[in-house]
Design a protein around this motif. Sequence first.
Motif, PDB file in Angstrom:
ATOM      1  N   UNK A   1       0.798  -1.289   0.005  1.00 32.73           N
ATOM      2  CA  UNK A   1      -0.034  -0.045   0.007  1.00 32.73           C
ATOM      3  C   UNK A   1       1.029   1.367  -0.041  1.00 32.73           C
ATOM      4  N   UNK A   2       1.842   1.164   0.909  1.00 35.96           N
ATOM      5  CA  UNK A   2       2.730   2.342   0.989  1.00 35.96           C
ATOM      6  C   UNK A   2       3.477   2.653  -0.382  1.00 35.96           C
ATOM      7  N   UNK A   3       4.016   1.596  -0.904  1.00 39.14           N
ATOM      8  CA  UNK A   3       4.748   1.841  -2.149  1.00 39.14           C
ATOM      9  C   UNK A   3       3.652   2.345  -3.396  1.00 39.14           C
ATOM     10  N   UNK A   4       2.678   1.844  -3.537  1.00 38.62           N
ATOM     11  CA  UNK A   4       1.604   2.037  -4.222  1.00 38.62           C
ATOM     12  C   UNK A   4       1.192   3.673  -4.146  1.00 38.62           C
ATOM     13  N   UNK A   5       0.845   4.112  -2.995  1.00 42.15           N
ATOM     14  CA  UNK A   5       0.807   5.510  -2.849  1.00 42.15           C
ATOM     15  C   UNK A   5       2.162   6.326  -3.294  1.00 42.15           C
ATOM     16  N   UNK A   6       3.186   5.926  -2.712  1.00 48.52           N
ATOM     17  CA  UNK A   6       4.332   6.826  -3.374  1.00 48.52           C
ATOM     18  C   UNK A   6       4.461   6.645  -4.865  1.00 48.52           C
TER      19      UNK A   6
END
Length: 329
Positions: free
Chosen positions: A316-321
Amino acid sequence: MYMLNLPKKVYFKKGAMNVALKELDEVYGLKRAFIISDANLYRLGIVNPVDAWVRGRGIRTAEFFTLDEVPSFENVRSGLPKMLEYNPDVIIAVGGASVMSAAKAMWLLYENPDMDLNEVADKFSSLDGEYDANYADFPDTGKKTKLVLIATTAGSGAECSPFSVLADDNGKLRVIASYKLLPEIAVIDSMLSENMPAELVKKSGLTALSQAVRAYVAPGGGEYTQGFAREAAESILNNLEAAVSGCSAAREKMSYAACVAGMAFSNAVNTVDTEAGFYPESKEKSASDIGTDAFALIVDLAKHAGFQGDSDDKIFADWIAACEKLHSL
């Protein structure tokens, strides 16, 4: 939704416009086209090839370019006398979401000249129920003329959407929603968007990404809309940077992605949130803010787009980034 609602015909490929417009006389036998666009697109020469091609098919044309940046009810009403005088059998809109919103409303008003736009917006601001229960009550379209929407931007997918977003007489954004606003023909020809300035390409791409993600997590979504949304989101992540840099092939990919995202959004949500910003907004950046169901769907979307990690939180964090990176282009 449990029903897929799309234009009757969708033409998509570089150069598709000429093939699509041949249908006006060869298939439909149409004689009088009313072309709607905005003054800026006219000055840039975007409308001229459409007008010339239609005239070359033996179809007479009249034009209307008096649209504000955010088209209004007054814009729509001002075109009605000319339409009633000219009596077109096809309306052709050339432009982005604003032009298409105006064209849908002008089509609606032309078919129903005594209609009050405020009353229609009050009553039909959203699609009602799984199969659009308001459909039968919505004023008729298509009795007097066909609607053709030709996209010049790769953003909202409005050429395949049942929504018209306009400013009312008080300047407030209003939505008119019905599947009766879907055009007879939608045209996605990237030749018309190849010369878009980089900043507009970026904003259009962020709009398309927002449509795709919000369609994916919408409660009314399903296998078809989520499939469209996955395809669109992955393509946007892979192509927007190159499109902003001017790559013709990437801009073509973006035109398809925006259309598919619009199809997903139009069949997964009931209306347009006129206050929504680009995805991700600040409230969409943490799992606790968006809820467990939406979090799981975003992680699923990210995995389909190729994101991997030791945990869902990492994915999720990588997607948002990655999505935020597009904002900085």
